[in-house]
Design a protein around this motif. Structure first.
Motif, PDB file in Angstrom:
ATOM      1  N   VAL A 128       0.819  -1.208   0.000  1.00 31.57           N
ATOM      2  CA  VAL A 128       0.000   0.000   0.000  1.00 31.57           C
ATOM      3  C   VAL A 128       0.862   1.272   0.000  1.00 31.57           C
ATOM      4  N   PHE A 129       0.458   2.226  -0.832  1.00 35.81           N
ATOM      5  CA  PHE A 129       1.111   3.538  -0.879  1.00 35.81           C
ATOM      6  C   PHE A 129       0.034   4.617  -0.815  1.00 35.81           C
ATOM      7  N   ASP A 130       0.314   5.658  -0.033  1.00 35.88           N
ATOM      8  CA  ASP A 130      -0.673   6.730   0.131  1.00 35.88           C
ATOM      9  C   ASP A 130      -0.597   7.794  -0.964  1.00 35.88           C
ATOM     10  N   SER A 131       0.300   7.626  -1.897  1.00 36.04           N
ATOM     11  CA  SER A 131       0.366   8.533  -3.050  1.00 36.04           C
ATOM     12  C   SER A 131       1.202   7.856  -4.130  1.00 36.04           C
ATOM     13  N   ASN A 151       2.809 -11.541  -7.757  1.00 38.92           N
ATOM     14  CA  ASN A 151       1.483 -11.777  -7.174  1.00 38.92           C
ATOM     15  C   ASN A 151       0.999 -10.624  -6.297  1.00 38.92           C
ATOM     16  N   THR A 152       1.917  -9.718  -5.996  1.00 36.89           N
ATOM     17  CA  THR A 152       1.564  -8.584  -5.142  1.00 36.89           C
ATOM     18  C   THR A 152       0.471  -7.735  -5.798  1.00 36.89           C
ATOM     19  N   VAL A 153      -0.419  -7.194  -4.963  1.00 40.73           N
ATOM     20  CA  VAL A 153      -1.431  -6.257  -5.443  1.00 40.73           C
ATOM     21  C   VAL A 153      -1.008  -4.862  -4.977  1.00 40.73           C
ATOM     22  N   LEU A 154      -0.638  -4.033  -5.937  1.00 44.38           N
ATOM     23  CA  LEU A 154      -0.211  -2.671  -5.594  1.00 44.38           C
ATOM     24  C   LEU A 154      -1.450  -1.807  -5.339  1.00 44.38           C
ATOM     25  N   VAL A 179      -1.457  -6.713 -10.767  1.00 46.15           N
ATOM     26  CA  VAL A 179      -2.700  -6.042 -10.401  1.00 46.15           C
ATOM     27  C   VAL A 179      -2.382  -4.769  -9.623  1.00 46.15           C
ATOM     28  N   ARG A 180      -3.003  -3.686 -10.069  1.00 43.27           N
ATOM     29  CA  ARG A 180      -2.921  -2.421  -9.357  1.00 43.27           C
ATOM     30  C   ARG A 180      -4.347  -1.948  -9.057  1.00 43.27           C
ATOM     31  N   ILE A 181      -4.534  -1.387  -7.868  1.00 41.31           N
ATOM     32  CA  ILE A 181      -5.862  -0.914  -7.447  1.00 41.31           C
ATOM     33  C   ILE A 181      -5.721   0.526  -6.988  1.00 41.31           C
ATOM     34  N   CYS A 182      -6.606   1.399  -7.483  1.00 43.34           N
ATOM     35  CA  CYS A 182      -6.423   2.831  -7.215  1.00 43.34           C
ATOM     36  C   CYS A 182      -7.772   3.541  -7.274  1.00 43.34           C
ATOM     37  N   ASP A 183      -7.889   4.640  -6.536  1.00 40.10           N
ATOM     38  CA  ASP A 183      -9.102   5.457  -6.632  1.00 40.10           C
ATOM     39  C   ASP A 183      -8.937   6.592  -7.652  1.00 40.10           C
TER      40      ASP A 183
END
Ligand code: FES
Length: 554
Positions: free
Chosen positions: A389-392, A410-413, A447-451
């Protein structure tokens, strides 16, 4: 007398005040918006058409939004352009408007304004650049940049080669020539019926772009005379056509947000789920980057959007009316296709039905998130991995080259605080490059997940527009490094495998970030912006005010 006298200082003869339709030409020209820098010349062609048809054309500037230069993101200003243009359309004595756009946000911004004012309007987009050419191959705006960025990071390309390549990519007027957001929105405007057939695809430097602009000048006078306003063209049927066309062209996920926002101005009911449901039986027909191989110049020579719409046939509402005064079916009835490798047939599609935009939901995105299946890796569409997890995006970029970064394929960023309120403006940062150590091992996607959003020119298995965003207290804010996340695109599920009690405990510890700005537009924006699932418009701009000024003292 006052109106006429002051206008005569521009050198007009008295005949132009004889009651003929006054046509505003809203141009988003600016040297700070290189994709739109030729719109002054396009406006001259529009004027010729207006004069020809007996109208009185007057060109005026509207805020130009240059995607590549504006900080923190041009999207922060889409609603400002829409608000500025709306007021200009209403406050000036105009009978109709021609909307000159090109770069990503200028097209939806002007359509939103036209929708709220509901004056007769026709859009003329500026057209794509010629194909980029580098080392004997075609290179696409944006799409090549993402690849070169990774090549540079992995040592496969030198900085000098990058400098040379960038000139080869952008070699003419026009907007990005991949099926990025600009080409998508130009196509969507054509599918909605708001710009003339073939308008989306003529290259910016093609003489037919200027011919079409002149024709648009004639058409707007007809629209005024017949009172065919945007609300009569942009109906629910037209939006359904646009959504299906967007699926067929492999269009940008940004079209989701922009179409929701435009529909919101018209009071047309449209939801995030419509994009998934309506696209479910639509195959991808167009083989263009970033999902495919070709570029907009090839798309034009292959037949452009009318060839796609003709192929879609019964999947579209053929009786939807357009700015030509004719229906969609009439406009595309004889549209030829000249290259089936660029525009595929329905019975031999480029990608099968159901590879368009998927809408995911779950405890990580209660109000939805989107994923562009045609740009994703099939083996990652069902995936379980631990979150990093990264906050920016900046925090991630600071460690992207760290050989000790605790990440594998396999990590989900998770990149968060990139939503409308968070960044602010919901920038196109979601498709962060892969960690350098994985690139060196030949890993090309994870896989990357972002708002936030993703450029329409980009590709990868990236879950976007997670709603509610982290800055608004969405569950994305509660994810911690090491949590398990499951993504199941066939089931449309996005799950954070953390018990509800633990999430409640984390929520109690969470504090909202302070507003991004204390004053000015950014403060107004963050105080009023809605979430991505409804189009990220401002709450007080939803709906229409029409073209009557509230109080006309003259
Ligand atoms: Fe302007 Fe891509 S940067 S269209």
């Amino acid at each position: 007398m006052t109106h006429r006298s002051w206008m005569r200082s521009e050198g007009f003869t008295t005949e132009v005040f004889d009651g003929r339709p006054v046509i505003g030409i809203a141009t988003t020209w600016s040297e700070l918006a290189p994709c739109n820098v030729h719109l002054h010349r396009v406006a001259e062609s529009v004027k010729r058409g207006v004069w020809q048809a007996g109208g009185f054309p007057l060109e005026f500037p509207a805020m130009a939004l240059g995607e590549t230069l504006l900080r923190p993101t041009a999207m922060l200003y889409r609603n400002l352009l829409a608000m500025e243009a709306e007021e200009l359309f209403r406050a000036n004595p105009l009978d109709g408007v021609v909307l000159l756009s090109g770069c990503d946000k200028t097209t939806p911004g002007l359509l939103m304004a036209a929708a709220s004012v509901d004056l007769p309007a026709v859009m003329v987009t500026g057209g794509p650049k010629l194909n980029g050419k580098y080392q004997g191959t075609d290179v696409g705006s944006g799409t090549a940049v993402w690849r070169w960025e990774e090549d540079l990071l992995a040592g496969r390309m030198t900085q000098e080669e990058c400098f040379f390549a960038e000139g080869c990519m952008s070699r003419s007027d026009g907007h990005c020539m991949t099926m990025g957001t600009a080409s998508t929105m130009a196509s969507v405007a054509e599918a909605l019926g708001m710009q003339l057939p073939y308008s989306a695809a003529w290259p910016a430097v093609d003489a037919r772009r200027y011919e079409t602009a002149q024709r648009a000048g004639q058409v707007i006078v007809d629209l005024v005379n017949s009172d065919l306003s945007p609300s009569k063209i942009m109906t629910r049927q037209a939006f359904e056509n646009a959504i299906r066309v967007n699926a067929a062209i492999g269009g940008s996920t940004n079209a989701v947000i922009h179409l929701l926002a435009i529909a919101g101005r018209l009071g047309v009911p449209l939801s995030l789920d419509d994009f998934d449901a309506l696209a479910a039986d639509v195959p991808t027909l167009v083989n263009l980057q970033p999902s495919g191989q070709y570029l907009m110049e090839d798309f034009c020579y292959a037949g452009g959007l009318p060839a796609v719409m003709r192929e879609l046939g019964g999947l579209l509402h053929g009786d939807a009316i357009t700015v030509t005064g004719r229906t969609v079916a009439e406009n595309v009835a004889d549209a030829p296709c000249w290259n089936r490798d660029v525009i595929h047939a329905m019975d031999a599609p480029f990608q099968p039905p159901g590879t368009g935009t998927a809408v995911l939901r779950g405890n990580l995105a209660p109000d939805g998130a989107v994923l562009k299946q045609s740009a994703a890796s099939p083996h990652l569409l069902k995936h379980r991995g631990r979150a990093l997890v990264f906050d920016s995006p900046e925090a991630y970029h600071a460690v992207v080259a760290d050989p000790d970064l605790d990440a594998d394929e396999n990590t989900v960023l998770v990149i968060r605080y990139c939503g409308p309120k968070g960044y602010p403006g919901m920038p196109e940062v979601s498709n962060v490059p892969l960690p350098k150590k994985l690139l060196n091992r030949g890993v090309r996607d994870m896989v990357r997940i972002c708002d936030g959003r993703m450029s329409g020119t980009a590709y990868g298995t990236v879950v976007l527009h997670v709603t509610p965003e982290a800055a608004a207290g969405g569950p994305l804010a509660l994810v911690r490094t090491g949590d398990w996340i499951t993504i199941d695109v066939p089931s449309r599920a996005l799950t954070l495998e953390v018990p509800d009690e633990e999430l409640a405990r984390r929520r109690a510890e969470w504090t909202a970030p302070p507003p991004a700005a204390a004053r000015g537009w950014t403060r107004l924006y963050t105080d009023h912006v809605l979430q991505a699932d409804t189009g990220a418009d401002l709450d007080f701009l939803i709906g229409a005010s029409g073209h009557e000024v509230p109080r006309d003292s003259h």
